[in-house]
Design a protein around this motif. Structure first.
Motif, PDB file in Angstrom:
ATOM      1  N   LEU A 269     -17.354  21.703 -11.154  1.00  0.00           N
ATOM      2  CA  LEU A 269     -17.971  20.389 -10.992  1.00  0.00           C
ATOM      3  C   LEU A 269     -17.485  19.725  -9.708  1.00  0.00           C
ATOM      4  N   LEU A 270     -16.192  19.805  -9.473  1.00  0.00           N
ATOM      5  CA  LEU A 270     -15.624  19.197  -8.277  1.00  0.00           C
ATOM      6  C   LEU A 270     -16.176  19.835  -7.012  1.00  0.00           C
ATOM      7  N   ALA A 271     -16.565  21.098  -7.102  1.00  0.00           N
ATOM      8  CA  ALA A 271     -17.119  21.787  -5.934  1.00  0.00           C
ATOM      9  C   ALA A 271     -18.381  21.120  -5.416  1.00  0.00           C
ATOM     10  N   GLY A 272     -19.061  20.393  -6.289  1.00  0.00           N
ATOM     11  CA  GLY A 272     -20.278  19.712  -5.855  1.00  0.00           C
ATOM     12  C   GLY A 272     -20.037  18.584  -4.884  1.00  0.00           C
ATOM     13  N   VAL A 273     -18.783  18.119  -4.832  1.00  0.00           N
ATOM     14  CA  VAL A 273     -18.494  17.000  -3.934  1.00  0.00           C
ATOM     15  C   VAL A 273     -17.352  17.285  -2.979  1.00  0.00           C
ATOM     16  N   LEU A 274     -16.629  18.402  -3.181  1.00  0.00           N
ATOM     17  CA  LEU A 274     -15.489  18.710  -2.331  1.00  0.00           C
ATOM     18  C   LEU A 274     -15.584  20.152  -1.849  1.00  0.00           C
ATOM     19  N   PRO A 275     -16.057  20.384  -0.634  1.00  0.00           N
ATOM     20  CA  PRO A 275     -16.265  21.752  -0.153  1.00  0.00           C
ATOM     21  C   PRO A 275     -15.040  22.640  -0.227  1.00  0.00           C
ATOM     22  N   GLY A 276     -13.835  22.083  -0.133  1.00  0.00           N
ATOM     23  CA  GLY A 276     -12.641  22.904  -0.152  1.00  0.00           C
ATOM     24  C   GLY A 276     -12.473  23.720  -1.407  1.00  0.00           C
ATOM     25  N   VAL A 277     -13.102  23.296  -2.492  1.00  0.00           N
ATOM     26  CA  VAL A 277     -12.975  24.024  -3.748  1.00  0.00           C
ATOM     27  C   VAL A 277     -13.682  25.369  -3.675  1.00  0.00           C
TER      28      VAL A 277
ATOM     29  N   GLN B 228      -7.817  31.729  -6.892  1.00  0.00           N
ATOM     30  CA  GLN B 228      -8.799  32.298  -7.815  1.00  0.00           C
ATOM     31  C   GLN B 228      -9.395  31.263  -8.751  1.00  0.00           C
ATOM     32  N   ALA B 229      -8.786  30.051  -8.806  1.00  0.00           N
ATOM     33  CA  ALA B 229      -9.324  29.027  -9.706  1.00  0.00           C
ATOM     34  C   ALA B 229     -10.580  28.393  -9.154  1.00  0.00           C
ATOM     35  N   GLY B 230     -10.798  28.489  -7.844  1.00  0.00           N
ATOM     36  CA  GLY B 230     -11.960  27.847  -7.240  1.00  0.00           C
ATOM     37  C   GLY B 230     -13.263  28.450  -7.723  1.00  0.00           C
ATOM     38  N   ALA B 231     -14.310  27.625  -7.699  1.00  0.00           N
ATOM     39  CA  ALA B 231     -15.630  28.090  -8.107  1.00  0.00           C
ATOM     40  C   ALA B 231     -16.607  27.875  -6.967  1.00  0.00           C
ATOM     41  N   PRO B 232     -17.544  28.803  -6.779  1.00  0.00           N
ATOM     42  CA  PRO B 232     -18.510  28.648  -5.676  1.00  0.00           C
ATOM     43  C   PRO B 232     -19.343  27.404  -5.832  1.00  0.00           C
ATOM     44  N   ARG B 233     -19.607  26.733  -4.733  1.00  0.00           N
ATOM     45  CA  ARG B 233     -20.432  25.529  -4.753  1.00  0.00           C
ATOM     46  C   ARG B 233     -21.790  25.812  -5.353  1.00  0.00           C
ATOM     47  N   ALA B 234     -22.319  27.009  -5.134  1.00  0.00           N
ATOM     48  CA  ALA B 234     -23.662  27.341  -5.639  1.00  0.00           C
ATOM     49  C   ALA B 234     -23.729  27.330  -7.155  1.00  0.00           C
ATOM     50  N   SER B 235     -22.574  27.386  -7.853  1.00  0.00           N
ATOM     51  CA  SER B 235     -22.612  27.418  -9.307  1.00  0.00           C
ATOM     52  C   SER B 235     -22.945  26.072  -9.897  1.00  0.00           C
TER      53      SER B 235
ATOM     54  N   ALA C  95       0.837  -1.199   0.000  1.00  0.00           N
ATOM     55  CA  ALA C  95       0.000   0.000   0.000  1.00  0.00           C
ATOM     56  C   ALA C  95       0.872   1.249   0.000  1.00  0.00           C
ATOM     57  N   GLY C  96       0.523   2.196  -0.864  1.00  0.00           N
ATOM     58  CA  GLY C  96       1.275   3.440  -0.961  1.00  0.00           C
ATOM     59  C   GLY C  96       0.886   4.416   0.123  1.00  0.00           C
ATOM     60  N   GLY C  97       1.404   5.622  -0.026  1.00  0.00           N
ATOM     61  CA  GLY C  97       1.140   6.635   0.984  1.00  0.00           C
ATOM     62  C   GLY C  97       0.029   7.581   0.582  1.00  0.00           C
ATOM     63  N   GLY C  98      -0.838   7.146  -0.315  1.00  0.00           N
ATOM     64  CA  GLY C  98      -1.900   8.012  -0.794  1.00  0.00           C
ATOM     65  C   GLY C  98      -2.908   8.337   0.293  1.00  0.00           C
ATOM     66  N   GLY C  99      -3.604   9.438   0.112  1.00  0.00           N
ATOM     67  CA  GLY C  99      -4.607   9.846   1.077  1.00  0.00           C
ATOM     68  C   GLY C  99      -5.974   9.321   0.713  1.00  0.00           C
ATOM     69  N   ASP C 100      -6.950  10.202   0.720  1.00  0.00           N
ATOM     70  CA  ASP C 100      -8.340   9.819   0.448  1.00  0.00           C
ATOM     71  C   ASP C 100      -8.843  10.692  -0.697  1.00  0.00           C
ATOM     72  N   PRO C 101      -8.544  10.333  -1.951  1.00  0.00           N
ATOM     73  CA  PRO C 101      -8.903  11.196  -3.070  1.00  0.00           C
ATOM     74  C   PRO C 101     -10.400  11.239  -3.318  1.00  0.00           C
ATOM     75  N   VAL C 102     -10.825  12.300  -3.978  1.00  0.00           N
ATOM     76  CA  VAL C 102     -12.201  12.383  -4.457  1.00  0.00           C
ATOM     77  C   VAL C 102     -12.362  11.381  -5.592  1.00  0.00           C
ATOM     78  N   VAL C 103     -13.486  10.659  -5.618  1.00  0.00           N
ATOM     79  CA  VAL C 103     -13.744   9.662  -6.660  1.00  0.00           C
ATOM     80  C   VAL C 103     -14.968  10.091  -7.462  1.00  0.00           C
ATOM     81  N   LEU C 104     -14.755  10.312  -8.756  1.00  0.00           N
ATOM     82  CA  LEU C 104     -15.829  10.660  -9.674  1.00  0.00           C
ATOM     83  C   LEU C 104     -16.012   9.527 -10.672  1.00  0.00           C
ATOM     84  N   ALA C 105     -17.227   9.017 -10.804  1.00  0.00           N
ATOM     85  CA  ALA C 105     -17.505   7.901 -11.702  1.00  0.00           C
ATOM     86  C   ALA C 105     -18.293   8.386 -12.908  1.00  0.00           C
ATOM     87  N   VAL C 106     -17.971   7.823 -14.067  1.00  0.00           N
ATOM     88  CA  VAL C 106     -18.708   8.119 -15.294  1.00  0.00           C
ATOM     89  C   VAL C 106     -19.379   6.835 -15.750  1.00  0.00           C
TER      90      VAL C 106
END
Length: 372
Positions: free
Chosen positions: A341-349, A360-367, A147-158
């Motif tokens: 799009l990522l803001a819909g699942v990751l509040p930090g964005v 400045q790259a972040g977008a409001p969750r409300a968008s 097992a690597g040292g990875g954290g807990d990434p966001v997972v988006l499925a298509v």
């Protein structure tokens, strides 16, 4: 193994599906065993049909000629636009049912398909103690590494309405947008038929690493039992996540009515591990039905995408019917839009608080308009 057999295996055209197997471990050929999904077979091309080229492990499509010998893997095939095929119960003549190197016997075909290329099996490849070489015994090294040292990434499925509904194009565009935004993105295709095109597109879009179900030892996932499909999904996701990525983009092949796809999407583990789902549809009617299916199964849909976005008229119809703006490849591949799009699942964005991403790259969750 005889010198003749060694020479035949060494000089045969090798398929993409076999890429994780070290053929130096092949010690013989057997013509007496009953083939199973994943078994490697040396076969002679008897006649050319629908598939006239074979994907090699590194991506080039090798032209086939009658009389060529190839090393491919047995596997079941599910493709409403091409072939339905099954692993035969003997080593008699069969067919090349996928360019990635899948041998099976055709049960049914789409009306637009030419007859399948025919194969004449010579024998199954064997290794130590005469055991038949099977893909399941040779997973990609990332799946067996500590097992690597990875954290807990966001997972988006298509996922989508059917094969060829625009899933991989959308997944690659999303990868492109997130990478352009400064994120580390990995990708996994967890179900489908063994072929390199989707894997290489995801890699070319910037995903690192990229794995698929053949990396986990499956030539296809059609008719694999539910436990195997789930284990493949979790194994691939863990392997990619362990490489220190911020986001994992997962593609689930075929449509939500396909047996193995539906079974995976309905598991509690899929719902627990996936933070957001993009649904690819070819038209408005498929969009409405697909989104409703996902809602009934309590999956967090965050975007409508797919072939429907290629037509302005179809896009307007889909948006009117679903109450949600569509996300085409151009929008997904834009870094600011991808973060929206990522803001819909990751509040930090919301505040642009992501590793390597300017505030400045972040977008409001409300968008991100919610699906009704």
């Amino acid at each position: 193994m005889s010198t003749t057999s060694q020479h035949r295996i060494r000089t045969a055209k090798r398929a993409f599906t076999t890429r994780c197997v070290d053929l130096a471990g092949a010690t013989g050929l057997t013509a007496t065993a009953t083939p199973r999904a994943g078994d490697l077979v040396l076969a002679r091309v008897g006649g050319l049909g629908q598939h006239r080229r074979l994907e090699c492990p590194r991506g080039r499509r090798q032209s086939l000629f009658v009389g060529d010998e190839v090393v491919v893997a047995y596997g079941h095939r599910y493709a409403p636009d091409q072939f339905e095929a099954s692993v035969p119960g003997d080593l008699g003549p069969c067919h090349l049912v996928a360019a990635g190197g899948v041998a099976a016997r055709v049960d049914a075909a789409h009306a637009a398909m030419a007859p399948a290329t025919t194969l004449e099996p010579v024998g199954l490849l064997t290794g130590a103690a005469g055991r038949v070489l099977n893909l399941a015994d040779h997973p990609d090294e990332l799946l067996t590494a500590p097992a690597g040292g990875g954290g807990d990434p966001v997972v988006l499925a298509v996922t989508g309405a059917a094969m060829n509904s625009g899933k991989t194009t959308a997944a690659a565009a999303l990868v492109r947008g997130l990478v352009a935004a400064g994120l580390r993105v990995g990708a996994a295709k967890v179900t489908g038929t063994g072929a390199g095109g989707d894997l290489w597109l995801l890699e070319d879009s910037g995903a690192r690493p990229v794995l698929d179900f053949t990396s986990a030892g499956l030539p296809t996932t059609f008719r694999a039992d539910a436990a195997t499909v789930l284990r493949t999904f979790t194994g691939l996701l863990d392997a990619v996540a362990g490489q220190g990525v911020d986001v994992v983009v997962v593609e689930v092949a075929d449509g939500v009515f396909q047996t193995e796809t539906a079974g995976l999407l309905r598991t509690p583990e899929f719902a627990r591990r996936v933070d957001g789902v993009l649904f690819a549809a070819p038209d408005a009617l498929a969009a409405v039905a697909g989104l409703e299916w996902l809602r009934r199964n309590d999956l967090p849909v965050v975007a409508l995408t797919g072939l429907v976005t290629a037509s302005p008229l179809a896009t307007r119809e889909a948006e009117a019917a679903t109450g949600h703006r569509s996300w085409g490849p151009a929008r997904l591949s834009d870094p600011v839009q991808a973060l929206t799009l990522l803001a819909g699942v990751l509040p930090g964005v919301q505040s642009g608080v992501l590793p390597g991403v300017p505030a400045q790259a972040g977008a409001p969750r409300a968008s991100l308009a919610p699906l009704g």
